[in-house]
Scaffold this active site. Structure first.
Site, PDB file in Angstrom:
ATOM      1  CG  HIS A  33       4.385  34.052  81.277  1.00  0.00           C
ATOM      2  ND1 HIS A  33       3.514  33.169  80.668  1.00  0.00           N
ATOM      3  CD2 HIS A  33       5.046  34.678  80.251  1.00  0.00           C
ATOM      4  CE1 HIS A  33       3.649  33.256  79.355  1.00  0.00           C
ATOM      5  NE2 HIS A  33       4.558  34.174  79.082  1.00  0.00           N
ATOM      6  CD  GLU A  34       6.996  37.945  80.408  1.00  0.00           C
ATOM      7  OE1 GLU A  34       8.054  37.850  79.746  1.00  0.00           O
ATOM      8  OE2 GLU A  34       5.871  37.790  79.898  1.00  0.00           O
ATOM      9  CG  HIS A  37       9.379  33.797  78.563  1.00  0.00           C
ATOM     10  ND1 HIS A  37       9.169  32.691  77.763  1.00  0.00           N
ATOM     11  CD2 HIS A  37       8.203  34.489  78.576  1.00  0.00           C
ATOM     12  CE1 HIS A  37       7.927  32.710  77.323  1.00  0.00           C
ATOM     13  NE2 HIS A  37       7.318  33.790  77.806  1.00  0.00           N
TER      14      HIS A  37
END
Length: 238
Positions: A33-34, A37
């Protein structure tokens, strides 16, 4: 799920599957997820995530221990936010929104893959020969999909500091958005209190179930077709 475990209402495969899937979320899904980003921000022209050491899948670069604990306890949590400087984007508002959206989308991708594998295992492993290990795999995949969908839905709430609030940059006038962000810390505390008291359980459950049903319907299609071809469904309900 944790409440069911503590009350003794869950089977051993269910308990092990839940613990393993939570570990996978903390050490795999949150880093993905990170990283999504970070990779998106860098692709759009902001080198800040790279300079901050966040352009990596190393879980220890992303894990927030309190957020991880809450994932285990209530199914919702967070990792360390990736630092992003929107001024480095050619289109600051659009770049920020796309970067924010990349994280929840990565959760939905992981959830969809988990559901595909869940249906694959259920299709090739008939219920009448399913052993302890088979049930464990099914619970693991089911929980992994569920937690990822919950994280995606939760992060898309348009309230600071969640990803949904960053997506608002694409539609809100700067004056209103910056006014909201001035109260980010207060809003965050209120959000956690509301979550702790369970006021969002109903709406979040409805949204999570709707996303699950949509992804599951698509993931099950090829196995439904195969079942018809082979004259018999061998699906398995978890």
């Amino acid at each position: 799920m944790l409440r069911m475990i503590l009350s003794g209402g869950a089977s051993i495969p269910a308990i092990i599957g839940y613990i393993l899937s939570t570990a996978l979320v903390i050490f795999l899904t949150l880093p993905v997820h990170e990283y999504a980003h970070a990779r998106t921000a860098v692709k759009l022209g902001d080198p800040t995530p790279r300079y901050s050491g966040r352009l990596t899948l190393n879980p220890f670069a992303h894990i927030d221990y309190m957020g991880s604990l809450l994932i285990l306890l209530i199914g919702f949590g967070w990792a360390k936010p990736v630092p992003v400087n929107a001024r480095n984007f050619r289109n600051p508002k659009g770049g920020m929104a796309i970067t924010a959206l990349a994280g929840p989308l990565s959760n939905l991708v992981v959830a969809f893959i988990s559901l595909l594998l869940l249906h694959l295992v259920a299709f090739i492993w008939p219920a009448y020969v399913l052993n302890f290990f088979g049930r464990l795999v099914l619970y693991l995949l089911s929980y992994l999909a569920s937690i990822n969908i919950s994280l995606a839905v939760f992060n898309l709430i348009p309230i600071p500091p969640l990803d949904g609030s960053r997506i608002l940059t694409a539609v809100l006038p700067d004056r209103i958005y910056y006014k909201i962000m001035q109260y980010e810390q207060i809003i965050m505390i209120v959000l956690f209190v509301v979550l702790f008291l369970g006021f969002l359980n109903g709406p979040l459950s409805l949204l999570t179930n709707a996303v699950w049903n949509g992804l599951d319907a698509v993931a099950s299609l090829p196995f439904d077709l195969l079942g018809r071809l082979f004259s018999g469904s061998r699906g398995l309900a978890v």
